[in-house]
Design a protein around this motif. Structure first.
Motif, PDB file in Angstrom:
ATOM      1  N   TYR A  63       0.810  -1.126  -0.102  1.00 37.79           N
ATOM      2  CA  TYR A  63       0.044   0.000  -0.017  1.00 37.79           C
ATOM      3  C   TYR A  63       0.907   1.126   0.153  1.00 37.79           C
ATOM      4  O   TYR A  63       0.619   2.317  -0.556  1.00 37.79           O
ATOM      5  CB  TYR A  63      -0.945  -0.083   1.056  1.00 37.79           C
ATOM      6  N   ASN A  67       0.737   3.787  -3.267  1.00 38.89           N
ATOM      7  CA  ASN A  67       0.006   5.263  -2.880  1.00 38.89           C
ATOM      8  C   ASN A  67       1.268   6.125  -2.751  1.00 38.89           C
ATOM      9  O   ASN A  67       0.955   6.862  -1.855  1.00 38.89           O
ATOM     10  CB  ASN A  67      -0.752   4.988  -1.724  1.00 38.89           C
ATOM     11  N   TRP A  68       2.304   5.838  -3.116  1.00 37.71           N
ATOM     12  CA  TRP A  68       3.652   6.446  -2.817  1.00 37.71           C
ATOM     13  C   TRP A  68       3.409   7.874  -3.102  1.00 37.71           C
ATOM     14  O   TRP A  68       3.903   8.720  -2.126  1.00 37.71           O
ATOM     15  CB  TRP A  68       4.570   5.805  -3.806  1.00 37.71           C
ATOM     16  N   LYS A  69       2.668   8.344  -4.182  1.00 41.14           N
ATOM     17  CA  LYS A  69       2.591   9.737  -4.463  1.00 41.14           C
ATOM     18  C   LYS A  69       1.879  10.550  -3.523  1.00 41.14           C
ATOM     19  O   LYS A  69       2.120  11.570  -3.333  1.00 41.14           O
ATOM     20  CB  LYS A  69       1.923   9.860  -5.887  1.00 41.14           C
ATOM     21  N   ASP A  70       1.088   9.775  -2.497  1.00 39.25           N
ATOM     22  CA  ASP A  70       0.336  10.350  -1.312  1.00 39.25           C
ATOM     23  C   ASP A  70       1.393  10.692  -0.333  1.00 39.25           C
ATOM     24  O   ASP A  70       0.878  11.557   0.550  1.00 39.25           O
ATOM     25  CB  ASP A  70      -0.928   9.380  -0.872  1.00 39.25           C
ATOM     26  N   TYR A  71       2.648  10.303  -0.348  1.00 36.62           N
ATOM     27  CA  TYR A  71       3.526  10.329   0.970  1.00 36.62           C
ATOM     28  C   TYR A  71       4.701  11.269   0.609  1.00 36.62           C
ATOM     29  O   TYR A  71       5.407  11.512   1.373  1.00 36.62           O
ATOM     30  CB  TYR A  71       3.535   8.953   1.507  1.00 36.62           C
ATOM     31  N   ASP A  73       7.021  13.561  -2.639  1.00 41.68           N
ATOM     32  CA  ASP A  73       6.975  14.286  -3.927  1.00 41.68           C
ATOM     33  C   ASP A  73       7.882  13.487  -4.825  1.00 41.68           C
ATOM     34  O   ASP A  73       7.667  13.808  -6.140  1.00 41.68           O
ATOM     35  CB  ASP A  73       7.498  15.608  -3.578  1.00 41.68           C
ATOM     36  N   GLU A 152      -6.432  -1.815   3.128  1.00 36.96           N
ATOM     37  CA  GLU A 152      -5.843  -0.242   2.680  1.00 36.96           C
ATOM     38  C   GLU A 152      -6.294   0.629   3.646  1.00 36.96           C
ATOM     39  O   GLU A 152      -5.655   1.632   3.996  1.00 36.96           O
ATOM     40  CB  GLU A 152      -6.375  -0.007   1.131  1.00 36.96           C
ATOM     41  N   ARG A 156      -3.654   3.043   5.982  1.00 38.55           N
ATOM     42  CA  ARG A 156      -3.745   4.420   6.036  1.00 38.55           C
ATOM     43  C   ARG A 156      -4.104   5.077   7.352  1.00 38.55           C
ATOM     44  O   ARG A 156      -3.485   6.037   7.735  1.00 38.55           O
ATOM     45  CB  ARG A 156      -4.963   4.929   4.984  1.00 38.55           C
ATOM     46  N   GLU A 160      -0.557   7.126   9.253  1.00 37.19           N
ATOM     47  CA  GLU A 160      -0.546   8.422   9.813  1.00 37.19           C
ATOM     48  C   GLU A 160      -0.075   8.222  11.188  1.00 37.19           C
ATOM     49  O   GLU A 160       0.836   9.349  11.589  1.00 37.19           O
ATOM     50  CB  GLU A 160      -1.977   8.707   9.734  1.00 37.19           C
TER      51      GLU A 160
END
Length: 177
Positions: A63, A67-71, A73, A152, A156, A160
């Motif tokens: 996950y 979802n790397w782009k969420d964490y 740049d 998932e 998430r 966090e």
């Protein structure tokens, strides 16, 4: 690297690596005792028993990569290349078992492969072989697909929390030195 260094052997490394090992150990403990991680593990425990935590760790790696782009740049492909270069530049300080698997890690681009279920299947196949086929971990992608959204959502929530914990722990480690 940190998983390969047991007990107080981390003290033979430089201060930055020592801090990284201490942080890694704290994150491992935090993960193993986190209620959301336990919830994910419990979903697998009937079938995989004490391997369920290892499997969830691999699922969570999936996950993160997917979802790397969420964490981050920096795109995962670019980050992976930089990471492998850093390992090669510091090859002399790596434990021998890391030196042994490093060429395979780079050649198969493990970090990037985690983003796909096929990549995770490959990891689980390898882990199952390491347990002499006793774990059945190679079958765990069935549960990943079956409970994909639940895992998932749990990832998430957990991630966090682990980010906050890591920031606080690193601040604590740095303040001691």
């Amino acid at each position: 690297m940190a998983d390969s260094i047991k007990g107080k052997k981390y003290r033979k490394y430089g201060p930055l690596i020592q801090k990284g090992i201490i942080l890694h150990r704290a994150i491992d403990f935090y993960t193993d005792t986190h209620p959301v991680f336990k919830e994910s593990s419990n979903r697998l425990s009937a079938r995989y028993r004490h391997y369920s935590g290892i499997i969830v760790d691999i699922f969570y790696d999936h996950y993160l990569a997917a979802n790397w782009k969420d964490y981050c740049d920096i795109p995962l492909e670019e980050y992976s290349i930089q990471f492998y270069e850093l390992l090669k530049l510091n090859y002399e300080v790596l434990p021998s078992n890391v030196k042994n698997f490093l060429p395979y890690m780079i050649e198969q681009n493990w970090l990037l492969s985690y983003a796909s279920i096929d990549g995770i299947q490959s990891v689980l196949n390898g882990m199952n072989k390491r347990t002499k086929l006793k774990s059945g971990m190679d079958q765990a992608t069935y549960e990943l697909k079956l409970h994909y959204d639940e895992f998932e959502n749990e990832f998430r929530q957990f991630f966090e929390d682990v980010q906050r914990f890591s920031d606080q722990k690193l601040e604590e480690i740095n303040s001691k030195n």
